[in-house]
Design a protein around this motif. Structure first.
Motif, PDB file in Angstrom:
ATOM      1  N   SER A   1      37.882  24.209  33.462  1.00 31.94           N
ATOM      2  CA  SER A   1      38.717  25.053  34.111  1.00 31.94           C
ATOM      3  C   SER A   1      38.092  26.192  34.817  1.00 31.94           C
ATOM      4  O   SER A   1      37.472  25.994  35.916  1.00 31.94           O
ATOM      5  N   GLY A   2      37.621  27.391  34.212  1.00 30.31           N
ATOM      6  CA  GLY A   2      37.055  28.535  35.280  1.00 30.31           C
ATOM      7  C   GLY A   2      37.011  29.565  34.108  1.00 30.31           C
ATOM      8  O   GLY A   2      37.108  29.669  32.923  1.00 30.31           O
TER       9      GLY A   2
ATOM     10  N   GLU B   1      37.181  32.688  31.909  1.00 29.89           N
ATOM     11  CA  GLU B   1      38.286  33.102  30.871  1.00 29.89           C
ATOM     12  C   GLU B   1      39.009  34.411  31.584  1.00 29.89           C
ATOM     13  O   GLU B   1      38.703  35.395  32.236  1.00 29.89           O
ATOM     14  N   GLY B   2      40.520  34.299  31.688  1.00 32.58           N
ATOM     15  CA  GLY B   2      41.357  34.961  32.146  1.00 32.58           C
ATOM     16  C   GLY B   2      41.515  34.608  33.591  1.00 32.58           C
ATOM     17  O   GLY B   2      42.616  35.170  34.255  1.00 32.58           O
ATOM     18  N   GLY B   3      40.796  33.891  34.286  1.00 41.28           N
ATOM     19  CA  GLY B   3      41.117  33.863  35.751  1.00 41.28           C
ATOM     20  C   GLY B   3      42.296  32.341  35.815  1.00 41.28           C
ATOM     21  O   GLY B   3      42.673  31.908  34.888  1.00 41.28           O
ATOM     22  N   VAL B   4      42.715  32.307  37.049  1.00 41.84           N
ATOM     23  CA  VAL B   4      43.782  31.238  37.328  1.00 41.84           C
ATOM     24  C   VAL B   4      43.513  29.828  36.684  1.00 41.84           C
ATOM     25  O   VAL B   4      44.531  29.372  35.797  1.00 41.84           O
ATOM     26  N   TYR B   5      42.524  29.441  37.001  1.00 43.32           N
ATOM     27  CA  TYR B   5      42.108  28.079  36.446  1.00 43.32           C
ATOM     28  C   TYR B   5      42.179  28.036  34.897  1.00 43.32           C
ATOM     29  O   TYR B   5      42.817  27.213  34.238  1.00 43.32           O
ATOM     30  N   TYR B   6      41.541  28.980  34.153  1.00 44.67           N
ATOM     31  CA  TYR B   6      41.608  29.009  32.774  1.00 44.67           C
ATOM     32  C   TYR B   6      42.908  29.099  32.320  1.00 44.67           C
ATOM     33  O   TYR B   6      43.341  28.591  31.513  1.00 44.67           O
ATOM     34  N   ARG B   7      43.886  29.998  32.801  1.00 46.79           N
ATOM     35  CA  ARG B   7      44.959  30.225  32.527  1.00 46.79           C
ATOM     36  C   ARG B   7      45.807  28.999  32.661  1.00 46.79           C
ATOM     37  O   ARG B   7      46.658  28.751  31.482  1.00 46.79           O
TER      38      ARG B   7
ATOM     39  N   PRO C   1      33.538  29.222  28.522  1.00 44.61           N
ATOM     40  CA  PRO C   1      34.115  28.159  29.669  1.00 44.61           C
ATOM     41  C   PRO C   1      33.448  28.376  30.730  1.00 44.61           C
ATOM     42  O   PRO C   1      32.956  29.315  31.252  1.00 44.61           O
ATOM     43  N   GLU C   2      33.166  27.083  31.200  1.00 47.95           N
ATOM     44  CA  GLU C   2      32.305  26.803  32.418  1.00 47.95           C
ATOM     45  C   GLU C   2      33.279  25.982  33.530  1.00 47.95           C
ATOM     46  O   GLU C   2      34.051  25.307  33.224  1.00 47.95           O
TER      47      GLU C   2
END
Length: 330
Positions: free
Chosen positions: A30-31, A33-39, A70-71
């Motif tokens: 994802s990306g 934490e808290g970013g668009v990809y993560y969400r 998360p990476e």
């Protein structure tokens, strides 16, 4: 009586088979934490986890003391997918296309689900410094004069005018800047920076003429730029035509850019896609099929749920994508 026994036996077999069906957990890039990809991956997990399917963020140990984080991001997700560290990951389509130009391993990378679109923001200052009187050396140490600078409106209006200038970018946007330069023959120089603050510093010090940033819209960092101090460059037809195999075109609007009434600009749009790779085992094919079908089936439920990311409002998981190898569950 025999019919009843057979019926009960079939129900028992069905119950046992369902109860003991193997659960497959997919590790997804994802990306931050808290970013668009993560969400987005977090919310896919919330709505699509089942008795047979699990969704997890790809995590690595980092920091001091070390802890799992998360990476991700497009570049890292693509590398991790090619290196078999993850089962799927969100990647900008243009970054995947760039890798495909030079890497045959990309033939086994498949588009699983199209997600949101991101937009190529090319940001320039509205006012620039310009020499109005050249410096003179003088003679015998006398009469030397320093250059005199004035400020003028920035003449740049479209991306095609960046040729011969320097642009700054960070993260995955560096790759986007490379693709645009490569395929459009706009001869700008790319200066990689760490983040927005360094990018603005380069602009303010006249070390670069433009910022290239690929983000969803509205982009919070763009909305936070000082009013009327920056503007967006539009597309020109020649550049648009040279890149239409990879990029779409979209319109973005910001109240704080350009003139007193704000600015709307036509810019490149690029798909963010949940990519996977070719798998052969029935277990993995089945898990990926379940994920793909679940997102398609539950898209309206995800959109309507309170608190999900606004990007879901524009996501159509059934739309076509600019990628020629699409996962079909076979």
């Amino acid at each position: 009586m025999k019919r009843i026994i057979i019926y009960v036996f079939c129900l028992f077999v069905l119950f046992v088979g369902t109860s003991f069906a193997e659960k497959t957990t997919l590790n997804i890039g994802s990306g931050a934490e808290g970013g668009v990809y993560y969400r987005i991956i977090e919310e896919i997990g919330k709505f699509c986890n089942s008795a047979t399917l699990g969704i997890e963020h790809y995590m690595v140990e980092s920091g001091s003391p070390a802890k799992k984080q998360p990476e991700g991001g497009s570049v890292k997700n693509l590398r991790n997918l090619l290196n078999n560290n993850i089962n799927a990951g969100i990647i900008q389509a243009d970054i995947a296309h760039l890798e495909k130009m030079n890497n045959q391993d990309m033939n086994r990378i498949q588009a699983l689900v199209p997600l949101h679109k991101e937009y190529v923001h090319i940001i320039v200052p509205t006012i620039v410094r310009k020499i109005v009187q050249e410096a003179t050396k003088g003679k015998f140490g006398f009469g030397a004069k320093e250059a005199v600078y004035g400020v003028v409106e920035n003449p740049l209006e479209n991306i095609g005018q960046l040729s011969g200038l320097k642009v700054v970018a960070w993260g995955g946007s560096i790759k986007t800047a490379e693709i645009i330069k490569l395929m459009s023959n706009i001869g700008y120089e790319i200066i990689p920076v760490e983040d927005l603050e360094e990018a603005k510093l380069k602009i303010n010090n006249n070390e670069a003429s433009a910022i290239i940033a690929v983000v969803g819209t509205p982009a919070p960092f763009v909305e936070a730029l000082p009013k009327r101090e920056f503007k967006l460059l539009n597309l020109n037809k020649a550049t648009q035509d040279s890149l239409n195999s990879i990029y779409g075109v979209g319109k973005v609007s910001y109240d704080n850019l350009g003139t007193l009434s704000g600015q709307s600009a036509e810019v490149f749009s690029v798909d963010s896609i949940l990519f996977t790779r070719v798998y052969s085992t029935p277990q993995m094919v089945s898990a990926l099929s379940e994920l793909q079908n679940s997102i398609k089936k539950k898209i309206f439920e995800i959109r309507d749920a309170s608190g999900t990311h606004p990007a879901w409002q524009t996501i159509d998981p059934s739309r076509p994508v600019k990628w020629d190898n699409v996962f079909t569950g076979k």
